[in-house]
Design an enzyme around this catalytic site. Structure first.
Site, mmCIF file in Angstrom:
data_model
loop_
_atom_site.group_PDB
_atom_site.id
_atom_site.type_symbol
_atom_site.label_atom_id
_atom_site.label_comp_id
_atom_site.label_asym_id
_atom_site.label_seq_id
_atom_site.Cartn_x
_atom_site.Cartn_y
_atom_site.Cartn_z
ATOM 1 N N GLU A 140 3.315 -4.758 10.506
ATOM 2 C CA GLU A 140 3.673 -6.130 10.695
ATOM 3 C C GLU A 140 5.135 -6.430 11.190
ATOM 4 O O GLU A 140 6.194 -6.446 10.280
ATOM 5 C CB GLU A 140 3.693 -6.665 9.097
ATOM 6 C CG GLU A 140 2.345 -6.761 8.580
ATOM 7 C CD GLU A 140 2.228 -7.020 7.105
ATOM 8 O OE1 GLU A 140 1.479 -7.550 6.727
ATOM 9 O OE2 GLU A 140 3.208 -7.098 6.393
ATOM 10 N N GLU B 27 -5.265 -4.821 5.786
ATOM 11 C CA GLU B 27 -4.644 -5.354 4.349
ATOM 12 C C GLU B 27 -5.536 -6.545 4.155
ATOM 13 O O GLU B 27 -5.394 -7.718 4.762
ATOM 14 C CB GLU B 27 -3.084 -5.527 4.690
ATOM 15 C CG GLU B 27 -2.539 -4.078 4.391
ATOM 16 C CD GLU B 27 -0.690 -4.318 4.505
ATOM 17 O OE1 GLU B 27 -0.507 -5.172 3.845
ATOM 18 O OE2 GLU B 27 -0.115 -3.309 4.850
#
Length: 489
Positions: free
Chosen positions: A190, A381
């Site tokens: 991320e 995720e």
């Protein structure tokens, strides 16, 4: 509608079981090669922050700042995964997982970020990989999950261009030692979060609030994303799969049809969802929607960078938790947009304040799959944080069970529409340190008592095990009603 209290005993809101999710379904609907996993991260779980030669990271430094973390908590012990990894992997294997995603702590391997390798740190990851394989858990190793060595931050960190080469060297060290046994790698976790929250908003390490630092760090992370991929590919066997992960949120305008809100939504999408993926495809940065990025190009991009930012990844990890509703704001430069919180909108939300909206998983899979030449996608995720109550050796977390079920249904929905999505990894295997939120929010399939380090597999983890064992999802509504009746007992 208010957020759910710990002992919620009524049927859960419709947001948990969107009608668009395919019902009934089971694991068999995903095919025999679909990957089922859970994820974890080094700083959030390992602890052992000064053990056996590990150097400090920017999160060790940031958590010392008074008020930076709720209740001034830190990750020095966290879930003690460093010492308890075998027990936790036993729990993962017992659930029937096929894969386990974890990250390496850069400062555990290279205490100064570059130079001398800490052999004891590498030995630890050797043991961890072997322990996964002994349990038939396919390891997915993330090279960088936000814990930059402090020594490199002192030399400029992500805001200095030198970090591209530092990171590539670190990637090669990891590949040289573990590449014979780790079949799948993620380069970055991320980048928009560690760059934006850490260099523009200042709420994550290293705690900077500077537009120039943000743009510099963003460009260098984009370069490192591709250079890290190339460093791995040069060292790994041809069979290894190399990917990277992106945070993302399905975005909708606060006032559909309002030109200002619609334009703000497009700008927010360019920044939050497109910024790091499009350069890898050779599309460059989304300057048309974000003209301020021209300053980045003028100041930080050098000749040849557009080619260096490209890399042919084998997979993209899509990491999604919610959607965001966007409105025009004249007070927020760069994107001129603000997010309208779930609480303001009166919709169900989690302990993180995020709207309960599993359909966002489907929407983001569709959005990323729409790129020409997009690689295989994986949900690396996906999860939810709700209040947990451990009672008599049980955690009856009906809300998390329902969210997990609905999110998996949305993956199947996208897969049935032709999206090439090959895996689902729940966040997270165990409860852990949730960055600026400390130990309050709990995402885990496994409950952790941070005082005793006792583990309890939650009802959500037991449901995941039953699902992976072949149990069908018959009806989200009936499932949620049945589960919620048992909460708190």
């Amino acid at each position: 509608m208010l957020k759910l209290p710990p002992n919620y005993s009524e049927p859960l809101p419709a947001a948990f079981y969107p009608a668009s999710a395919p019902l009934p379904f089971s694991r068999a609907d995903f095919g025999p090669d679909f990957q089922w996993g859970a994820s974890a991260a080094a700083y959030q779980t390992e602890g052992a922050w000064q053990h056996q030669g590990k150097g400090p990271s920017i999160w060790d430094d940031f958590t010392r700042r008074k008020g930076a973390i709720r209740r001034n908590e830190h990750g020095r012990v966290a879930a003690d995964f460093y010492n308890r990894y075998e027990t936790d992997l036993d729990l993962a294997s017992g659930m029937g997982l096929t894969d386990f995603r974890f990250s390496a702590a850069w400062a555990r391997v290279l205490p100064e970020g570059t130079g001398a390798v800490n052999r004891r740190g590498l030995d630890y990851y050797d043991r961890l990989v072997d322990a996964c394989l002994e349990r038939d858990l396919r390891p997915l190793l993330t090279l960088y999950h936000w814990d930059l060595p402090s020594a490199l931050q002192a030399r400029g960190g992500w805001a200095t261009r030198d970090i591209v080469n530092w990171f590539a060297d670190y990637a090669q060290i990891m590949a040289r030692r573990l590449g014979d046994r780790v079949p799948q790698w993620a380069v970055l976790n991320e980048p928009m979060v560690f760059v934006g929250a850490g260099h523009l908003l200042g709420v994550h390490a290293p705690g900077r609030r500077h537009l120039g630092a943000f743009l510099a760090a963003a460009h260098h992370a984009t370069l490192a994303q591709a250079e890290g991929g190339r460093a791995l590919r040069a060292m790994l066997p041809d069979s290894a799969r190399i990917g990277t992960t992106f945070s993302c949120s399905h975005l909708t305008p606060h006032r559909p049809g309002n030109r200002s809100d619609e334009a703000a939504t497009r700008r927010a999408d360019a920044l939050l969802n497109r910024f790091f993926v499009e350069p890898t495809l050779g599309l460059g940065y989304p300057v048309a929607e974000l003209p301020a990025l021209r300053w980045l190009l003028e100041r930080y991009q050098k000749p040849g960078d557009e080619q260096r930012m490209q890399f042919d990844f084998d997979f993209w990890g899509i990491q999604n938790y919610t959607r965001e509703v966007v409105k025009f704001s004249p007070w927020l430069p760069l994107q001129w947009a603000a997010l309208v919180s779930a609480k303001q909108r009166g919709v169900p939300y989690t302990d993180m304040g995020w709207e309960v909206y599993p359909e966002s998983v489907y929407q983001m899979l569709k959005q990323f799959a729409a790129y020409p030449n997009a690689p295989t996608l994986m949900i690396t995720e996906s999860g939810s944080a709700f209040p947990d109550v451990a009672m008599d050796g049980r955690v009856a977390d009906a809300a998390r069970r329902a969210y997990l079920q609905a999110a998996i249904g949305q993956v199947l929905r996208a897969r049935r529409e032709g999206v090439d999505v090959s895996g689902y990894f729940a966040w997270s295997l165990t409860d852990n340190f949730e960055w600026a939120e400390g130990y309050g929010p709990r995402f885990g399939l496994v409950h952790v008592d941070y005082e005793t380090q006792e583990r309890i597999v939650k009802d959500s983890g037991r449901w995941y095990q039953a699902f992976l064992g072949g149990q069908a999802v018959e009806s989200n509504v009936d499932f949620v009603v049945r589960s919620s009746r048992n909460l708190g007992r």
